[in-house]
Design a protein around this motif. Structure first.
Motif, PDB file in Angstrom:
ATOM      1  N   LYS B 119      42.887  42.480  15.715  1.00 45.33           N
ATOM      2  CA  LYS B 119      43.109  43.481  16.766  1.00 45.33           C
ATOM      3  C   LYS B 119      42.664  44.873  16.349  1.00 45.33           C
ATOM      4  CE  LYS B 119      47.020  40.881  18.463  1.00 45.33           C
ATOM      5  NZ  LYS B 119      48.437  40.712  18.143  1.00 45.33           N
ATOM      6  N   ILE B 120      42.214  45.013  15.093  1.00 44.03           N
ATOM      7  CA  ILE B 120      41.753  46.332  14.640  1.00 44.03           C
ATOM      8  C   ILE B 120      40.528  46.741  15.451  1.00 44.03           C
ATOM      9  CG2 ILE B 120      40.713  47.569  12.688  1.00 44.03           C
ATOM     10  CD1 ILE B 120      42.521  45.968  10.842  1.00 44.03           C
ATOM     11  N   VAL B 121      40.503  48.013  15.830  1.00 38.27           N
ATOM     12  CA  VAL B 121      39.405  48.542  16.647  1.00 38.27           C
ATOM     13  C   VAL B 121      38.049  48.277  15.978  1.00 38.27           C
ATOM     14  CG1 VAL B 121      38.411  50.715  17.469  1.00 38.27           C
ATOM     15  CG2 VAL B 121      40.854  50.302  17.687  1.00 38.27           C
ATOM     16  N   GLY B 122      37.067  47.935  16.817  1.00 37.81           N
ATOM     17  CA  GLY B 122      35.741  47.554  16.328  1.00 37.81           C
ATOM     18  C   GLY B 122      35.069  48.547  15.404  1.00 37.81           C
ATOM     19  N   ILE B 123      35.370  49.831  15.582  1.00 41.00           N
ATOM     20  CA  ILE B 123      34.777  50.872  14.744  1.00 41.00           C
ATOM     21  C   ILE B 123      34.946  50.547  13.260  1.00 41.00           C
ATOM     22  CG2 ILE B 123      35.037  53.276  14.028  1.00 41.00           C
ATOM     23  CD1 ILE B 123      36.107  53.862  16.856  1.00 41.00           C
ATOM     24  N   PHE B 124      36.068  49.927  12.927  1.00 39.78           N
ATOM     25  CA  PHE B 124      36.365  49.684  11.526  1.00 39.78           C
ATOM     26  C   PHE B 124      35.919  48.301  11.070  1.00 39.78           C
ATOM     27  CE2 PHE B 124      39.334  52.799  13.110  1.00 39.78           C
ATOM     28  CZ  PHE B 124      39.139  53.816  12.212  1.00 39.78           C
ATOM     29  N   ARG B 125      35.375  47.512  11.998  1.00 36.86           N
ATOM     30  CA  ARG B 125      34.981  46.160  11.610  1.00 36.86           C
ATOM     31  C   ARG B 125      33.465  46.003  11.673  1.00 36.86           C
ATOM     32  NH1 ARG B 125      38.465  43.208  15.530  1.00 36.86           N
ATOM     33  NH2 ARG B 125      37.473  41.348  14.705  1.00 36.86           N
ATOM     34  N   ASP B 126      32.890  45.992  12.888  1.00 34.99           N
ATOM     35  CA  ASP B 126      31.423  45.911  12.911  1.00 34.99           C
ATOM     36  C   ASP B 126      30.801  47.263  13.246  1.00 34.99           C
ATOM     37  OD1 ASP B 126      32.097  46.183  15.521  1.00 34.99           O
ATOM     38  OD2 ASP B 126      31.286  44.258  16.184  1.00 34.99           O
ATOM     39  N   GLY B 127      31.640  48.296  13.348  1.00 36.55           N
ATOM     40  CA  GLY B 127      31.112  49.635  13.578  1.00 36.55           C
ATOM     41  C   GLY B 127      30.999  49.992  15.046  1.00 36.55           C
ATOM     42  N   LYS B 128      31.221  49.011  15.913  1.00 33.33           N
ATOM     43  CA  LYS B 128      30.998  49.291  17.329  1.00 33.33           C
ATOM     44  C   LYS B 128      32.315  49.356  18.085  1.00 33.33           C
ATOM     45  CE  LYS B 128      26.362  47.676  17.503  1.00 33.33           C
ATOM     46  NZ  LYS B 128      25.345  47.359  18.449  1.00 33.33           N
ATOM     47  N   HIS B 142      32.963  51.442   8.938  1.00 25.74           N
ATOM     48  CA  HIS B 142      32.667  50.036   8.626  1.00 25.74           C
ATOM     49  C   HIS B 142      31.666  49.925   7.475  1.00 25.74           C
ATOM     50  CE1 HIS B 142      29.058  50.962  10.868  1.00 25.74           C
ATOM     51  NE2 HIS B 142      28.536  49.843  10.442  1.00 25.74           N
ATOM     52  N   SER B 143      30.851  50.975   7.275  1.00 22.40           N
ATOM     53  CA  SER B 143      29.821  50.885   6.235  1.00 22.40           C
ATOM     54  C   SER B 143      30.417  50.975   4.833  1.00 22.40           C
ATOM     55  CB  SER B 143      28.757  51.968   6.433  1.00 22.40           C
ATOM     56  OG  SER B 143      29.329  53.244   6.242  1.00 22.40           O
ATOM     57  N   VAL B 144      31.634  51.477   4.731  1.00 27.34           N
ATOM     58  CA  VAL B 144      32.303  51.493   3.424  1.00 27.34           C
ATOM     59  C   VAL B 144      33.623  50.730   3.513  1.00 27.34           C
ATOM     60  CG1 VAL B 144      31.247  53.631   2.615  1.00 27.34           C
ATOM     61  CG2 VAL B 144      33.366  53.741   3.917  1.00 27.34           C
ATOM     62  N   GLY B 145      33.724  49.892   4.542  1.00 27.13           N
ATOM     63  CA  GLY B 145      34.976  49.211   4.804  1.00 27.13           C
ATOM     64  C   GLY B 145      35.110  47.859   4.127  1.00 27.13           C
ATOM     65  N   PHE B 146      33.974  47.297   3.673  1.00 31.60           N
ATOM     66  CA  PHE B 146      34.035  45.957   3.105  1.00 31.60           C
ATOM     67  C   PHE B 146      33.263  45.865   1.788  1.00 31.60           C
ATOM     68  CE2 PHE B 146      34.585  45.552   7.659  1.00 31.60           C
ATOM     69  CZ  PHE B 146      35.690  44.709   7.744  1.00 31.60           C
ATOM     70  N   VAL B 147      33.758  45.000   0.920  1.00 32.72           N
ATOM     71  CA  VAL B 147      33.021  44.673  -0.299  1.00 32.72           C
ATOM     72  C   VAL B 147      32.904  43.152  -0.376  1.00 32.72           C
ATOM     73  CG1 VAL B 147      33.577  46.714  -1.652  1.00 32.72           C
ATOM     74  CG2 VAL B 147      35.171  44.802  -1.614  1.00 32.72           C
ATOM     75  N   ASP B 148      32.114  42.664  -1.333  1.00 33.57           N
ATOM     76  CA  ASP B 148      31.806  41.231  -1.313  1.00 33.57           C
ATOM     77  C   ASP B 148      32.879  40.327  -1.932  1.00 33.57           C
ATOM     78  OD1 ASP B 148      31.398  42.066  -3.845  1.00 33.57           O
ATOM     79  OD2 ASP B 148      29.222  41.776  -3.845  1.00 33.57           O
ATOM     80  N   GLY B 149      33.884  40.900  -2.529  1.00 32.13           N
ATOM     81  CA  GLY B 149      34.918  40.054  -3.119  1.00 32.13           C
ATOM     82  C   GLY B 149      36.057  40.902  -3.635  1.00 32.13           C
ATOM     83  N   PHE B 155      29.410  48.042  -1.452  1.00 29.72           N
ATOM     84  CA  PHE B 155      29.809  47.874  -0.060  1.00 29.72           C
ATOM     85  C   PHE B 155      28.870  46.892   0.629  1.00 29.72           C
ATOM     86  CE2 PHE B 155      31.094  52.331  -1.032  1.00 29.72           C
ATOM     87  CZ  PHE B 155      32.454  52.111  -0.982  1.00 29.72           C
ATOM     88  N   VAL B 156      29.418  46.091   1.533  1.00 28.93           N
ATOM     89  CA  VAL B 156      28.560  45.196   2.303  1.00 28.93           C
ATOM     90  C   VAL B 156      28.687  45.544   3.780  1.00 28.93           C
ATOM     91  CG1 VAL B 156      28.632  43.308   0.640  1.00 28.93           C
ATOM     92  CG2 VAL B 156      30.380  43.436   2.428  1.00 28.93           C
ATOM     93  N   ASN B 157      27.683  45.148   4.530  1.00 31.35           N
ATOM     94  CA  ASN B 157      27.632  45.567   5.926  1.00 31.35           C
ATOM     95  C   ASN B 157      28.365  44.659   6.891  1.00 31.35           C
ATOM     96  OD1 ASN B 157      26.616  48.049   6.589  1.00 31.35           O
ATOM     97  ND2 ASN B 157      24.538  47.481   5.998  1.00 31.35           N
ATOM     98  N   GLU B 158      28.700  43.424   6.428  1.00 30.47           N
ATOM     99  CA  GLU B 158      29.360  42.534   7.380  1.00 30.47           C
ATOM    100  C   GLU B 158      30.848  42.410   7.046  1.00 30.47           C
ATOM    101  OE1 GLU B 158      27.076  41.542   5.183  1.00 30.47           O
ATOM    102  OE2 GLU B 158      28.159  40.146   3.890  1.00 30.47           O
ATOM    103  N   GLU B 159      31.589  41.822   7.946  1.00 27.83           N
ATOM    104  CA  GLU B 159      33.018  41.624   7.718  1.00 27.83           C
ATOM    105  C   GLU B 159      33.193  40.494   6.717  1.00 27.83           C
ATOM    106  OE1 GLU B 159      35.588  41.696  11.287  1.00 27.83           O
ATOM    107  OE2 GLU B 159      33.715  41.957  12.368  1.00 27.83           O
TER     108      GLU B 159
END
Lengths: 289, 423
Positions: B119-128, B142-149, B155-159
């Motif tokens: 339910k988190i707003v898209g801005i923080f997940r896929d950026g949209k 979202h561009s600094v929101g995820f890492v690979d493990g 930082f990685v670009n996908e969720e």
């Protein structure tokens, strides 16, 4: 034989007696300064510092015209504050020492001078802001008495307000040492000067000032070092629009640029020491205390 | 082992009809050992979300102790980067995360343990924000929101399932103005340097945020269009600060501000009539009965977002408590608390349960207030009929031109910024 042993133990006790202060100074003064000097040669990334031996920090600092402007600004504040606090401090101390006759009143009035110090430095400084502002008390007064037609802008967030705050904060540091030396001037010297036909001003110039010199010098050292090391007064009273060395250091620290902050601190330290060195050439404080 | 009912409801929500629905969406009570009560989590961050009310509520709802320390952005960055053992939870902004993450002081969070993750707003997940949104310039969350493990440093670009920060609070910033002292419409960022406001303008003295406000002004003036405002070249930095240095020397600015209170005082006292400002500062000025508008501008907003990250050193029961805290954070009470001050929460739909319809309509949907709108501290913020500056959530967050950012040339920018302040 006996004599050598005595001498030895005298030597030893001398060393032992000076050991505590030497230790305290070494741990709390020399070691931190040494650290600052060392770090000033280190390198920095955005979030960390790494040991290195490079002159980049100094090169950037000394190669930028801004540094010199900031230096000049720092000296400007120090000089202006020094001159004003000296005049005010001298007059107040003179009044206390020579015009107030009873010791009771001297002490009472002297304590009165310290009352502002019962509140924090920062509060005393910030309370100027509503007073000097565009719609502040000072401007309302000027407008209502017809002195000016429009609010005076330079009262706040200007060099004027910075120096005003400095004077307000640091005049006491001038009063105390000057008062202290003045009160110990032998009153018969003043009488002698008057008997010899000196006017009031001549007495002050030729008798009081030379004898109060150590106090003036100590006050000068206090005020100059306090002003040159300050960062918060300049930030608040100039509305962050002016800079001195202290603010440069503060900015660097805030941005995790410790090596560059250290380099600035080293330069500032050297400068202040030079200034004090020069001041001490004029008066030998130790011999006159 | 004892069963502790973890969620107690605020008076407001109990009174509210439709509570049953709320209860159903909240996590079921879990079995906890007594030990959790002895846990103390140390959180630090900027003042905006480090509120004692939150710590109190945590104690009530979750049973453990949350210690809050509020600092300014610079100090927060410094602490997160240099004193990893002094905190358990870092409440930092996304641009600070970009700077601090490489130090390895924070650990990534497993999104499968986050109940409201979907339910988190898209801005923080896929950026949209919405599927057809354009991603703004700068350090988009979202561009600094995820890492690979779990131990990832890139930082990685996908969720990826490993989140650096759990978003807590965000907003769209613009210029604040004193309409009573300006008396004409303001529609562009360029007005900040309009000579009409000579000696009555201000900008914030926090380099990484101030430079973004400046870039909005420079583009609005038509001086330059940045390929990426959030990642300027040295020439672009020189150009931007050059324009502002000239303005400064011409006496355009009354002062610069660094803390929230300073910005409020500058505006409320009339020293400044137009300046960069934060949303609650506007409210604080208005609460004094002084008109102040958070002016929406044609070029869009400069946005920012914050989130909580976990210290590397958290493990065992403390780590469990931290996850529990995060889940609680997203479950609505804090969201409602923050939204009623004018911020947005990461999971608006849960926050809604802790707001009245009128409050939700006013703060989120941009509808006229039906009655008095009060903040969580009981102060009346707006009267009936008032409409939020900038309108609804989608109008405001959908019109973001850039995010607060850290640039590749950050160090150069910072030095130049120092020169600007000293100039």
């Amino acid at each position: 034989m006996q004599r050598t042993a005595n001498k030895l133990s005298a030597d030893l006790s001398g060393w032992l007696l000076s050991a505590p202060i030497a230790l305290v100074l070494a741990v709390f003064l020399l070691a931190p300064i040494a650290m600052i000097v060392i770090v000033s040669f280190w390198g920095a990334t955005e979030y960390s510092i790494y040991p290195d031996f490079q002159f980049e920090n100094y090169e950037f600092l000394l190669g930028s015209s801004v540094t010199y402007r900031v230096f000049l600004n720092t000296f400007k504040y120090a000089a202006a504050t020094w001159a004003i606090t000296l005049v005010v401090g001298f007059i107040v101390a003179y009044f206390l020492a020579f015009h107030v006759r009873s010791l009771k009143w001297q002490v009472a009035l002297f304590l009165l001078c310290t009352i502002p110090f019962w509140t924090s430095n920062i509060i005393r400084m910030i309370s100027w802001i509503p007073f000097l502002g565009r719609n502040g008390l000072a401007n309302s007064l000027l407008l209502s008495t017809g002195v000016v037609d429009e609010p005076v802008e330079w009262l706040l967030f200007s060099d004027f307000s910075v120096i005003l705050a400095f004077v307000h904060l640091y005049t006491l540091f001038m009063i105390v040492p000057i008062f202290n030396t003045m009160i110990r001037i032998d009153k018969s010297l003043i009488e002698a000067a008057v008997d010899a036909g000196a006017s009031g001003l001549q007495t002050v110039w030729h008798v009081v000032i030379p004898l109060a010199k150590p106090g003036i010098m100590i006050g000068t050292i206090f005020v100059v070092t306090l002003v040159m090391g300050d960062f918060i007064t300049v930030r608040f009273m100039s509305g962050s629009q002016s800079a001195n060395m202290g603010r440069m250091i503060q900015n660097d620290i805030g941005l995790l640029q410790y090596p560059s902050a250290s380099a600035t601190a080293v330069i500032l330290l050297v400068t202040v020491l030079l200034v004090i060195g020069i001041l001490l050439r004029f008066v030998d404080i130790r011999s006159e205390l | 082992m004892t069963t502790i009912p973890r969620i107690r409801y605020s008076r407001r929500s109990v009174l509210k009809s439709g509570l049953a629905a709320a209860a159903a969406t909240l996590p079921a009570p879990m079995v906890w050992s007594q030990a959790i009560k002895d846990v103390t989590l140390r959180q630090f961050g900027t003042g905006v979300s480090n509120l004692n009310e939150v710590a109190q509520k945590v104690k009530e709802d979750l049973g453990f102790t949350l210690q809050m320390t509020a600092l300014d952005s610079d100090s927060v960055t410094q602490r997160a980067a240099t004193q990893p053992n002094s905190f358990d939870i870092a409440d930092i902004e996304y641009w600070i995360c970009k700077k601090v993450w490489p130090t390895g002081n924070l650990q990534a969070m497993d999104t499968s343990k986050i109940e409201n993750y979907d339910k988190i707003v898209g801005i923080f997940r896929d950026g949209k924000l919405t599927p057809d949104s354009v991603i703004a310039q700068g350090t988009a969350p979202h561009s600094v929101g995820f890492v690979d493990g779990p131990g990832g440093t890139e930082f990685v670009n996908e969720e990826s399932g490993w989140m650096t920060l759990i978003p807590t609070i965000y907003n769209a910033d613009t210029l604040g103005i004193r309409p009573d002292l300006i008396n004409r419409p303001i529609n562009n960022w360029s007005e900040l340097l309009n000579p009409e406001f000579k000696g009555k303008a201000s900008i914030l003295d926090i380099a990484s945020i101030g430079i973004m406000d400046m870039s909005m002004v420079v583009e609005s003036l038509g001086e330059y269009t940045y390929p990426d405002k959030g990642n300027m070249t040295r020439d672009e930095i020189d150009l931007t600060l050059g324009i502002f240095t000239e303005a400064k020397q011409n006496g355009q600015f009354r002062a610069f501000w660094k803390t929230f209170d300073e910005s409020v005082n500058l505006m409320a006292s009339g020293e400044v009539v137009i300046q960069s400002m934060w949303s609650p500062a506007i409210t604080a000025v208005r609460a004094r009965g002084i008109p102040c508008v958070y002016q929406p501008l044609e070029e869009g907003y400069r946005s920012w977002g914050g989130g909580i990250g976990l210290s590397k050193s958290l493990s065992g029961i403390e780590l469990d408590a931290a996850y529990e805290y995060i889940n609680w954070y997203l479950s609505g009470w804090v969201g409602g608390f923050l939204m009623r001050q004018g911020y947005y929460s990461a999971v608006p739909e849960t926050s809604k349960l802790f707001m009245t319809d009128d409050e939700w309509g006013f703060w989120f949907e941009g509808k006229p207030a039906q009655g008095d709108i009060t903040n969580p501290f009981g102060q009346v913020m707006e009267q009936a009929g008032a409409v939020r500056d900038g309108g609804s959530f989608y109008e405001r967050m959908g019109n973001v031109a850039c995010w607060n950012a850290v640039m590749d040339e950050n160090q150069y920018m910072v030095r130049k910024w120092n020169e600007f302040i000293a100039a």
